[in-house]
Design a protein around this motif. Structure first.
Motif, PDB file in Angstrom:
ATOM      1  N   GLY A   1       2.294  16.647   6.437  1.00 43.63           N
ATOM      2  CA  GLY A   1       2.079  15.242   6.914  1.00 43.63           C
ATOM      3  C   GLY A   1       0.784  14.853   6.299  1.00 43.63           C
ATOM      4  N   ALA A   2      -0.149  15.776   5.888  1.00 42.65           N
ATOM      5  CA  ALA A   2      -1.549  15.558   5.637  1.00 42.65           C
ATOM      6  C   ALA A   2      -1.396  14.621   4.354  1.00 42.65           C
ATOM      7  CB  ALA A   2      -2.308  16.730   5.255  1.00 42.65           C
ATOM      8  N   ALA A   3      -2.578  13.449   4.196  1.00 50.44           N
ATOM      9  CA  ALA A   3      -2.242  12.946   2.911  1.00 50.44           C
ATOM     10  C   ALA A   3      -2.922  13.495   1.792  1.00 50.44           C
ATOM     11  CB  ALA A   3      -3.327  11.632   3.696  1.00 50.44           C
TER      12      ALA A   3
ATOM     13  N   ARG B   1       0.621  -0.992   0.016  1.00 45.34           N
ATOM     14  CA  ARG B   1      -0.066   0.031  -0.007  1.00 45.34           C
ATOM     15  C   ARG B   1       0.893   1.146  -0.006  1.00 45.34           C
ATOM     16  NH1 ARG B   1      -3.641  -0.154   4.950  1.00 45.34           N
ATOM     17  NH2 ARG B   1      -4.498   1.632   3.985  1.00 45.34           N
ATOM     18  N   VAL B   2       0.706   2.079  -0.751  1.00 44.38           N
ATOM     19  CA  VAL B   2       1.256   3.636  -0.912  1.00 44.38           C
ATOM     20  C   VAL B   2       0.354   4.666  -0.652  1.00 44.38           C
ATOM     21  CG1 VAL B   2       2.365   5.052  -2.487  1.00 44.38           C
ATOM     22  CG2 VAL B   2       3.135   2.646  -2.202  1.00 44.38           C
ATOM     23  N   ARG B   3       0.973   5.758  -0.081  1.00 45.17           N
ATOM     24  CA  ARG B   3       0.100   6.889   0.020  1.00 45.17           C
ATOM     25  C   ARG B   3       1.029   8.240  -0.048  1.00 45.17           C
ATOM     26  NH1 ARG B   3      -1.246   8.421   6.532  1.00 45.17           N
ATOM     27  NH2 ARG B   3       1.009   8.854   7.409  1.00 45.17           N
ATOM     28  N   LEU B   4       0.440   9.193  -0.579  1.00 48.11           N
ATOM     29  CA  LEU B   4       1.284  10.332  -0.801  1.00 48.11           C
ATOM     30  C   LEU B   4       0.874  11.403   0.284  1.00 48.11           C
ATOM     31  CD1 LEU B   4       0.935  10.704  -4.712  1.00 48.11           C
ATOM     32  CD2 LEU B   4       2.812   9.834  -3.388  1.00 48.11           C
ATOM     33  N   VAL B   5       1.832  11.904   0.822  1.00 44.85           N
ATOM     34  CA  VAL B   5       1.692  13.153   1.856  1.00 44.85           C
ATOM     35  C   VAL B   5       2.475  14.409   1.462  1.00 44.85           C
ATOM     36  CG1 VAL B   5       1.411  11.410   3.670  1.00 44.85           C
ATOM     37  CG2 VAL B   5       3.558  12.508   3.428  1.00 44.85           C
ATOM     38  N   ASP B   6       1.675  15.509   1.852  1.00 48.00           N
ATOM     39  CA  ASP B   6       2.505  16.740   2.011  1.00 48.00           C
ATOM     40  C   ASP B   6       3.705  16.933   2.810  1.00 48.00           C
ATOM     41  OD1 ASP B   6       3.191  19.524   2.674  1.00 48.00           O
ATOM     42  OD2 ASP B   6       1.588  20.018   1.258  1.00 48.00           O
ATOM     43  N   PRO B   7       5.039  16.995   2.542  1.00 47.58           N
ATOM     44  CA  PRO B   7       5.886  16.740   3.418  1.00 47.58           C
ATOM     45  C   PRO B   7       6.106  17.741   4.591  1.00 47.58           C
ATOM     46  CG  PRO B   7       7.000  17.588   1.415  1.00 47.58           C
ATOM     47  CD  PRO B   7       5.363  17.162   1.026  1.00 47.58           C
ATOM     48  N   SER B   8       5.440  19.070   4.286  1.00 50.33           N
ATOM     49  CA  SER B   8       5.267  20.000   5.070  1.00 50.33           C
ATOM     50  C   SER B   8       4.442  19.821   6.191  1.00 50.33           C
ATOM     51  CB  SER B   8       4.862  21.499   4.459  1.00 50.33           C
ATOM     52  OG  SER B   8       5.972  21.851   3.520  1.00 50.33           O
TER      53      SER B   8
ATOM     54  N   TRP C   1       9.698   6.931  10.328  1.00 49.19           N
ATOM     55  CA  TRP C   1       8.268   6.250  10.262  1.00 49.19           C
ATOM     56  C   TRP C   1       7.153   7.312  10.723  1.00 49.19           C
ATOM     57  CZ3 TRP C   1       7.096   1.417   8.833  1.00 49.19           C
ATOM     58  CH2 TRP C   1       7.972   0.573   9.314  1.00 49.19           C
ATOM     59  N   HIS C   2       5.853   7.359  10.020  1.00 51.18           N
ATOM     60  CA  HIS C   2       4.795   8.444   9.886  1.00 51.18           C
ATOM     61  C   HIS C   2       3.652   7.590  10.111  1.00 51.18           C
ATOM     62  CE1 HIS C   2       2.813  11.727   7.993  1.00 51.18           C
ATOM     63  NE2 HIS C   2       2.500  11.995   9.393  1.00 51.18           N
ATOM     64  N   ASP C   3       3.076   7.410  11.408  1.00 55.65           N
ATOM     65  CA  ASP C   3       1.820   7.024  11.654  1.00 55.65           C
ATOM     66  C   ASP C   3       1.596   5.542  11.058  1.00 55.65           C
ATOM     67  OD1 ASP C   3       0.930   9.442  12.658  1.00 55.65           O
ATOM     68  OD2 ASP C   3      -0.103  10.007  10.852  1.00 55.65           O
ATOM     69  N   GLY C   4       3.009   4.671  11.220  1.00 58.33           N
ATOM     70  CA  GLY C   4       2.999   3.434  10.694  1.00 58.33           C
ATOM     71  C   GLY C   4       3.117   3.181   9.354  1.00 58.33           C
ATOM     72  N   TRP C   5       3.443   4.353   8.630  1.00 61.75           N
ATOM     73  CA  TRP C   5       3.893   4.362   6.932  1.00 61.75           C
ATOM     74  C   TRP C   5       5.437   4.756   7.132  1.00 61.75           C
ATOM     75  CZ3 TRP C   5       0.436   3.496   2.828  1.00 61.75           C
ATOM     76  CH2 TRP C   5      -0.806   3.342   3.400  1.00 61.75           C
TER      77      TRP C   5
ATOM     78  N   GLY D   1       3.633  14.587  -3.920  1.00 59.49           N
ATOM     79  CA  GLY D   1       3.779  14.624  -2.349  1.00 59.49           C
ATOM     80  C   GLY D   1       5.205  13.482  -2.126  1.00 59.49           C
ATOM     81  N   THR D   2       5.136  13.419  -0.673  1.00 59.26           N
ATOM     82  CA  THR D   2       6.209  12.262  -0.444  1.00 59.26           C
ATOM     83  C   THR D   2       5.593  11.096  -0.444  1.00 59.26           C
ATOM     84  OG1 THR D   2       7.592  13.926   0.988  1.00 59.26           O
ATOM     85  CG2 THR D   2       7.794  11.625   1.284  1.00 59.26           C
ATOM     86  N   ILE D   3       6.357  10.008  -1.003  1.00 55.45           N
ATOM     87  CA  ILE D   3       5.759   8.642  -1.104  1.00 55.45           C
ATOM     88  C   ILE D   3       5.969   7.753   0.273  1.00 55.45           C
ATOM     89  CG2 ILE D   3       6.043   6.407  -2.128  1.00 55.45           C
ATOM     90  CD1 ILE D   3       6.742   7.913  -4.790  1.00 55.45           C
ATOM     91  N   GLU D   4       5.037   7.111   0.883  1.00 53.37           N
ATOM     92  CA  GLU D   4       5.132   6.356   2.024  1.00 53.37           C
ATOM     93  C   GLU D   4       4.397   5.063   1.770  1.00 53.37           C
ATOM     94  OE1 GLU D   4       4.961   9.975   5.323  1.00 53.37           O
ATOM     95  OE2 GLU D   4       3.136   8.749   5.208  1.00 53.37           O
ATOM     96  N   VAL D   5       4.987   4.142   2.271  1.00 49.01           N
ATOM     97  CA  VAL D   5       4.700   2.895   1.787  1.00 49.01           C
ATOM     98  C   VAL D   5       4.517   1.891   3.260  1.00 49.01           C
ATOM     99  CG1 VAL D   5       7.161   2.110   1.916  1.00 49.01           C
ATOM    100  CG2 VAL D   5       5.415   0.568   0.470  1.00 49.01           C
ATOM    101  N   ARG D   6       3.480   0.821   3.014  1.00 50.72           N
ATOM    102  CA  ARG D   6       3.488  -0.210   4.070  1.00 50.72           C
ATOM    103  C   ARG D   6       3.477  -1.516   3.309  1.00 50.72           C
ATOM    104  NH1 ARG D   6      -2.099   1.475   7.689  1.00 50.72           N
ATOM    105  NH2 ARG D   6      -1.046   2.515   9.345  1.00 50.72           N
TER     106      ARG D   6
END
Length: 562
Positions: free
Chosen positions: A377-379, A368-375, A411-415, A387-392
């Motif tokens: 952290g909002a999805a 699973r991948v989500r994109l967040v604003d690096p400033s 780590w960011h909220d489990g991602w 945005g910044t790529i985060e993965v699980r």
């Protein structure tokens, strides 16, 4: 991660579907030999630890070598829970040494010898001054015999000052296998070190199994007994470790190369006619030179697999065009050592590749991948936003060795934060825009523009766009056979990219590269511009902005067809 993916990566799922590939990591060579017999293994370099095996050997012989070497290491003082640092030239015997250590329940730490001496010393210090196996070249270059640097220094190919020859420990009994459990640390590799001393990546048995998942299942679905696998990978890299489960599960003949030089690789592939080739994108780019040559070394390939980075469209086209199979496929895995494959894509057309920065769908890699604003952290949920790529996923690593703070920051909220910038298409595919630390202020989509110019100028082997100290774009290129670049052709190819001057031409061996032969952009920038960089006059567009250009003298929008 999907429920099916969790089951397939579990010990019970692996036992049912992976066969020998479900063995403990330290026993994979033995499991492969027991399940499949004498699987042919062809090399481009003889083993330093067993030159008598030659270049044409098999996995049963390698399994025997692993067992024998575990006895040598045990006699040298390696015990369960110890760390064994391996610092030697890339070769498949690095993996044999790592397997031998893991068979004892020790933890192999694979360190690429290309680093400078200070970096090697810092890594050994982070490992606590471990028992170290090295070749004479590394011992001499890095001063590994210095007092206090290692607990014991063993040389695999000679008797460099301060190093004990590995052969001196022959003739002693081999202890029974005692591999570590899935939840325990089983191996250490490192990051590329683009921004300083590399980070040491901890791999558990479960994380390596998770990184192997898509490879094992893909191999079972797409490959048969008549297929031949070829790889050209560096042996200090996480991908080489996870690939062992694939070999053990499939039991197919294997051409294992470590030298990407076309002069070496071309004849070997012409001889063994592989049906699947896996290497890094920059290696495929170097192989364009012989792809359509008279020997046709790639004619029998039906699956080209590149991993870790996005490939250039021209390279994908050349590889597909070189195959004489009816429907060849170029599979591209976007991955990191900390995560394994993040997304997977497939290309079939010999004529039109499209934007190769579209690196595929996470679900195909069981992620699973989500994109967040690096400033903030909002999805970022709307397609097209950067945005910044985060993965699980199942292959997430066990943390950075001796750096708990840095691990926690990732780590960011489990991602897991990859540090890459990208966007998501409406169909869920990920488009990679580059590393945040490599951003070029004047050209936000610099990777795509590099692809465009490379497609327009076939005489280029590599092209890198950087910021100069004033924040203006600077270009470095390598050319095929180191030939001069025609200024008029360059001007014509870059006419729609304002501010892009004539490139600095370097030889390939002058480029600082990672363990995957990817250009280390910050190191290249420091090499060209050793003075500190200043802030650019025009700030980059805010992340999350859909625009690819900015006000002022900026390049036009990307062409519709890349």
């Amino acid at each position: 991660m999907t429920r099916v993916g969790r089951w397939l990566a579990s010990p019970s799922g692996r036992r049912r579907t992976w066969g020998a590939g479900a063995a403990a990591w330290g026993l994979l060579a033995e499991a492969a030999a027991e399940a499949h017999g004498r699987i042919p293994l062809w090399l481009d370099r003889p083993f330093s630890i067993a030159p008598g095996l030659g270049l044409d050997t098999d996995y049963a012989s390698v399994a025997g070598l692993v067992v024998e070497t575990s006895g040598l290491l045990h006699e040298a003082g390696l015990a369960r829970g110890d760390v064994l640092a391996i610092v030697k030239a890339h070769n498949v015997d690095v993996i044999a040494l790592a397997q031998a250590a893991a068979r004892l329940g020790a933890v192999p730490a694979l360190i690429a010898p290309e680093f400078d001496p200070d970096t090697i010393r810092a890594l050994l210090d982070r490992l606590g001054g471990p028992l170290t196996v090295a070749d004479d070249a590394a011992i001499i270059r890095h001063g590994l015999a210095s007092p206090g640097l290692t607990r014991r220094l063993i040389s695999v190919d000679g008797s460099a000052a301060g190093g004990t020859e590995l052969d001196q420990y022959r003739g002693h009994r081999v202890p029974p296998a005692a591999p570590r459990a899935d939840h325990e640390l089983v191996a250490l590799t490192h990051t590329s070190g683009t921004t300083g001393v590399p980070k040491l990546i901890s791999h558990t048995g479960a994380s390596l199994a998770g990184q192997s998942l898509v490879q094992v299942l893909g191999g079972r679905l797409l490959l048969g007994r008549r297929d031949v696998i070829a790889t050209c990978l560096t042996t200090a890299h996480a991908r080489t470790l996870s690939g062992l489960a694939t070999v053990a599960a499939l039991g197919l003949p294997h051409l294992a190369m470590v030298d990407p030089d076309p002069v070496s690789a071309g004849p070997l592939m012409a001889r063994h006619r592989p049906t699947l080739i896996e290497t890094f994108p920059n290696v495929f780019t170097r192989w364009e030179a012989f792809a359509e040559g008279p020997a046709a070394p790639l004619a029998n390939v039906r699956i080209f697999l590149s991993t870790f980075d996005a490939a250039h469209p021209r390279t994908i086209h050349k590889m597909l065009a070189s195959s004489r199979r009816r429907l060849p496929v170029y599979a591209q895995a976007y991955a990191q050592s900390e995560t394994g494959a993040i997304a997977l894509s497939f290309r079939f057309s010999r004529r039109h590749v499209g934007d190769a920065r579209h690196v595929g769908w996470p679900i195909l890699a069981f992620n699973r991948v989500r994109l967040v604003d690096p400033s903030t952290g909002a999805a970022l949920r709307r397609p097209g936003r950067t945005g910044t790529i985060e993965v699980r996923g199942p292959g997430l690593f066990g943390g950075y060795r001796a750096e708990p703070g840095r691990t926690a920051e990732g780590w960011h909220d489990g991602w897991w934060r990859t540090g890459d910038l990208g966007s998501r298409r409406i169909d869920g595919a990920i488009r990679l825009q580059g590393r945040a630390v490599d951003a070029v202020a004047a050209i936000p989509d610099y990777l795509a523009w590099e692809d465009i110019v490379l497609e327009r100028l076939e005489e280029l082997d590599e092209l890198v766009i950087l910021d100069d100290p004033a924040g203006h774009p600077a270009v470095v290129a390598t050319t095929r056979d180191n030939r001069p670049l025609d200024p008029d052709r360059w001007a014509e190819a870059t006419a729609d990219i304002p501010g892009l001057g004539h490139p600095r031409i370097l030889r390939w061996d002058q480029l600082p590269t990672t363990a995957t032969w990817k250009v280390r952009r910050p190191a290249l920038r420091d090499q060209l511009f050793p003075t500190p960089r200043t802030a650019p006059a025009t700030p980059p567009a805010p992340l999350g902005d859909d625009r690819l250009t900015q006000p002022g003298p900026q390049p036009t929008r990307l062409p519709r067809r890349l």
